[in-house]
Design a protein around this motif. Structure first.
Motif, PDB file in Angstrom:
ATOM      1  N   ARG A   5       0.839  -1.209   0.000  1.00  0.00           N
ATOM      2  CA  ARG A   5       0.000   0.000   0.000  1.00  0.00           C
ATOM      3  C   ARG A   5       0.876   1.262   0.000  1.00  0.00           C
ATOM      4  O   ARG A   5       0.687   2.166  -0.806  1.00  0.00           O
ATOM      5  CB  ARG A   5      -0.932  -0.039   1.218  1.00  0.00           C
ATOM      6  N   GLU A   6       1.864   1.299   0.911  1.00  0.00           N
ATOM      7  CA  GLU A   6       2.740   2.466   0.996  1.00  0.00           C
ATOM      8  C   GLU A   6       3.605   2.593  -0.252  1.00  0.00           C
ATOM      9  O   GLU A   6       3.825   3.707  -0.752  1.00  0.00           O
ATOM     10  CB  GLU A   6       3.620   2.371   2.242  1.00  0.00           C
ATOM     11  N   THR A   7       4.078   1.493  -0.787  1.00  0.00           N
ATOM     12  CA  THR A   7       4.887   1.529  -2.006  1.00  0.00           C
ATOM     13  C   THR A   7       4.087   2.100  -3.171  1.00  0.00           C
ATOM     14  O   THR A   7       4.593   2.926  -3.939  1.00  0.00           O
ATOM     15  CB  THR A   7       5.382   0.105  -2.344  1.00  0.00           C
ATOM     16  N   ILE A   8       2.828   1.700  -3.292  1.00  0.00           N
ATOM     17  CA  ILE A   8       1.970   2.191  -4.378  1.00  0.00           C
ATOM     18  C   ILE A   8       1.672   3.669  -4.202  1.00  0.00           C
ATOM     19  O   ILE A   8       1.755   4.449  -5.158  1.00  0.00           O
ATOM     20  CB  ILE A   8       0.680   1.352  -4.452  1.00  0.00           C
ATOM     21  N   LEU A   9       1.347   4.087  -2.979  1.00  0.00           N
ATOM     22  CA  LEU A   9       1.053   5.506  -2.738  1.00  0.00           C
ATOM     23  C   LEU A   9       2.295   6.369  -2.964  1.00  0.00           C
ATOM     24  O   LEU A   9       2.200   7.474  -3.507  1.00  0.00           O
ATOM     25  CB  LEU A   9       0.494   5.701  -1.332  1.00  0.00           C
ATOM     26  N   TYR A  60      -7.691  -5.460  -2.978  1.00  0.00           N
ATOM     27  CA  TYR A  60      -8.205  -4.150  -2.588  1.00  0.00           C
ATOM     28  C   TYR A  60      -8.557  -3.296  -3.802  1.00  0.00           C
ATOM     29  O   TYR A  60      -7.922  -3.395  -4.852  1.00  0.00           O
ATOM     30  CB  TYR A  60      -7.162  -3.391  -1.764  1.00  0.00           C
ATOM     31  N   GLN A  61      -9.557  -2.457  -3.606  1.00  0.00           N
ATOM     32  CA  GLN A  61      -9.856  -1.340  -4.495  1.00  0.00           C
ATOM     33  C   GLN A  61      -9.729  -0.093  -3.620  1.00  0.00           C
ATOM     34  O   GLN A  61     -10.712   0.443  -3.125  1.00  0.00           O
ATOM     35  CB  GLN A  61     -11.243  -1.467  -5.105  1.00  0.00           C
ATOM     36  N   HIS A  62      -8.499   0.298  -3.410  1.00  0.00           N
ATOM     37  CA  HIS A  62      -8.132   1.392  -2.511  1.00  0.00           C
ATOM     38  C   HIS A  62      -8.504   2.730  -3.145  1.00  0.00           C
ATOM     39  O   HIS A  62      -8.089   3.016  -4.261  1.00  0.00           O
ATOM     40  CB  HIS A  62      -6.621   1.312  -2.260  1.00  0.00           C
ATOM     41  N   LEU A  99       3.528  -2.176  -9.868  1.00  0.00           N
ATOM     42  CA  LEU A  99       3.281  -2.195  -8.423  1.00  0.00           C
ATOM     43  C   LEU A  99       1.835  -2.521  -8.070  1.00  0.00           C
ATOM     44  O   LEU A  99       1.566  -3.049  -6.994  1.00  0.00           O
ATOM     45  CB  LEU A  99       3.669  -0.854  -7.799  1.00  0.00           C
ATOM     46  N   CYS A 100       0.908  -2.166  -8.951  1.00  0.00           N
ATOM     47  CA  CYS A 100      -0.494  -2.486  -8.693  1.00  0.00           C
ATOM     48  C   CYS A 100      -1.103  -3.063  -9.965  1.00  0.00           C
ATOM     49  O   CYS A 100      -0.519  -2.988 -11.043  1.00  0.00           O
ATOM     50  CB  CYS A 100      -1.271  -1.271  -8.192  1.00  0.00           C
ATOM     51  N   ASP A 101      -2.283  -3.653  -9.824  1.00  0.00           N
ATOM     52  CA  ASP A 101      -2.931  -4.280 -10.968  1.00  0.00           C
ATOM     53  C   ASP A 101      -3.502  -3.249 -11.935  1.00  0.00           C
ATOM     54  O   ASP A 101      -3.450  -3.432 -13.145  1.00  0.00           O
ATOM     55  CB  ASP A 101      -4.061  -5.206 -10.498  1.00  0.00           C
ATOM     56  N   TRP A 102      -4.048  -2.158 -11.391  1.00  0.00           N
ATOM     57  CA  TRP A 102      -4.685  -1.152 -12.240  1.00  0.00           C
ATOM     58  C   TRP A 102      -4.909   0.104 -11.420  1.00  0.00           C
ATOM     59  O   TRP A 102      -5.138   0.039 -10.219  1.00  0.00           O
ATOM     60  CB  TRP A 102      -6.020  -1.678 -12.755  1.00  0.00           C
ATOM     61  N   ILE A 103      -4.826   1.243 -12.069  1.00  0.00           N
ATOM     62  CA  ILE A 103      -5.116   2.524 -11.436  1.00  0.00           C
ATOM     63  C   ILE A 103      -6.025   3.307 -12.359  1.00  0.00           C
ATOM     64  O   ILE A 103      -5.805   3.333 -13.572  1.00  0.00           O
ATOM     65  CB  ILE A 103      -3.820   3.304 -11.107  1.00  0.00           C
ATOM     66  N   GLU A 104      -7.056   3.898 -11.787  1.00  0.00           N
ATOM     67  CA  GLU A 104      -7.960   4.707 -12.596  1.00  0.00           C
ATOM     68  C   GLU A 104      -8.471   5.885 -11.785  1.00  0.00           C
ATOM     69  O   GLU A 104      -8.710   5.761 -10.587  1.00  0.00           O
ATOM     70  CB  GLU A 104      -9.123   3.878 -13.119  1.00  0.00           C
ATOM     71  N   ALA A 105      -8.604   7.005 -12.457  1.00  0.00           N
ATOM     72  CA  ALA A 105      -9.138   8.202 -11.817  1.00  0.00           C
ATOM     73  C   ALA A 105     -10.609   8.342 -12.166  1.00  0.00           C
ATOM     74  O   ALA A 105     -11.055   7.894 -13.221  1.00  0.00           O
ATOM     75  CB  ALA A 105      -8.363   9.436 -12.283  1.00  0.00           C
ATOM     76  N   GLU A 106     -11.342   8.969 -11.263  1.00  0.00           N
ATOM     77  CA  GLU A 106     -12.743   9.285 -11.513  1.00  0.00           C
ATOM     78  C   GLU A 106     -12.850  10.775 -11.801  1.00  0.00           C
ATOM     79  O   GLU A 106     -11.928  11.539 -11.530  1.00  0.00           O
ATOM     80  CB  GLU A 106     -13.588   8.884 -10.312  1.00  0.00           C
ATOM     81  N   ALA A 107     -13.980  11.177 -12.332  1.00  0.00           N
ATOM     82  CA  ALA A 107     -14.177  12.576 -12.701  1.00  0.00           C
ATOM     83  C   ALA A 107     -14.178  13.481 -11.465  1.00  0.00           C
ATOM     84  O   ALA A 107     -14.737  13.125 -10.429  1.00  0.00           O
ATOM     85  CB  ALA A 107     -15.493  12.736 -13.453  1.00  0.00           C
ATOM     86  N   LEU A 130      -7.047   2.434  -6.725  1.00  0.00           N
ATOM     87  CA  LEU A 130      -5.845   1.622  -6.877  1.00  0.00           C
ATOM     88  C   LEU A 130      -6.231   0.167  -6.630  1.00  0.00           C
ATOM     89  O   LEU A 130      -6.646  -0.194  -5.532  1.00  0.00           O
ATOM     90  CB  LEU A 130      -4.789   2.053  -5.854  1.00  0.00           C
ATOM     91  N   HIS A 131      -6.112  -0.662  -7.646  1.00  0.00           N
ATOM     92  CA  HIS A 131      -6.432  -2.083  -7.530  1.00  0.00           C
ATOM     93  C   HIS A 131      -5.133  -2.839  -7.269  1.00  0.00           C
ATOM     94  O   HIS A 131      -4.210  -2.777  -8.088  1.00  0.00           O
ATOM     95  CB  HIS A 131      -7.064  -2.604  -8.832  1.00  0.00           C
ATOM     96  N   TYR A 132      -5.057  -3.531  -6.145  1.00  0.00           N
ATOM     97  CA  TYR A 132      -3.861  -4.315  -5.841  1.00  0.00           C
ATOM     98  C   TYR A 132      -4.218  -5.456  -4.903  1.00  0.00           C
ATOM     99  O   TYR A 132      -5.283  -5.470  -4.281  1.00  0.00           O
ATOM    100  CB  TYR A 132      -2.755  -3.450  -5.231  1.00  0.00           C
TER     101      TYR A 132
END
Length: 139
Positions: A5-9, A60-62, A99-107, A130-132
């Motif tokens: 989690r910390e590595t991804i952030l 997780y879907q952080h 580092l993570c499976d997928w990252i996506e931003a919302e509007a 953040l999906h991981y």
């Protein structure tokens, strides 16, 4: 050793730090917003994970948040440019180098913030999912 989690952030913050706006992590809104804009990454909430067994994995879907703030006379155009740059930075590498499976931003949902004696600020919170997966929710 930092957790996944910390590595991804940290990697997301590094990605935001490469943008023209000033990027902070977990800070309070400073008294002065830089002319180039300001981004504040909030760690957010990992939420309730989905769990698979054999091997045990927590998926997780952080939901982290990026606070984007601009100032100046052309706030609308500056805000639009800044959000487009954030979107392009995320789309350029949706796994943050694996580092993570997928990252996506919302509007974003922009608002104008009045400032006494000065031009208002335009700001929004941009949710980033953040999906991981990890073997331990605390590791």
């Amino acid at each position: 050793m930092p957790t996944p989690r910390e590595t991804i952030l940290t990697a997301l913050h590094a990605r935001l730090s490469a943008l023209p706006a000033t990027a902070l992590r977990g800070e309070v809104l400073p008294e002065r917003v830089p002319a180039v804009g300001l981004l504040i990454l909030r760690d957010g909430e990992p939420g309730e994970p989905e769990v698979t067994l054999s091997p045990l994995r927590y998926h997780y879907q952080h939901r982290a948040e990026i606070e984007a703030v601009v100032r100046g006379t052309d706030r609308d155009a500056s805000f639009d440019t800044l959000t487009a740059i954030i979107g392009a930075a995320i789309a350029a590498d949706r796994t943050l180098s694996g580092l993570c499976d997928w990252i996506e931003a919302e509007a974003p949902r922009p608002v104008d913030l009045p400032v006494e004696g000065a031009a208002s600020l335009k700001a929004a919170v941009i949710p980033v999912v953040l999906h991981y997966s990890t073997a331990d929710p605390l590791a």
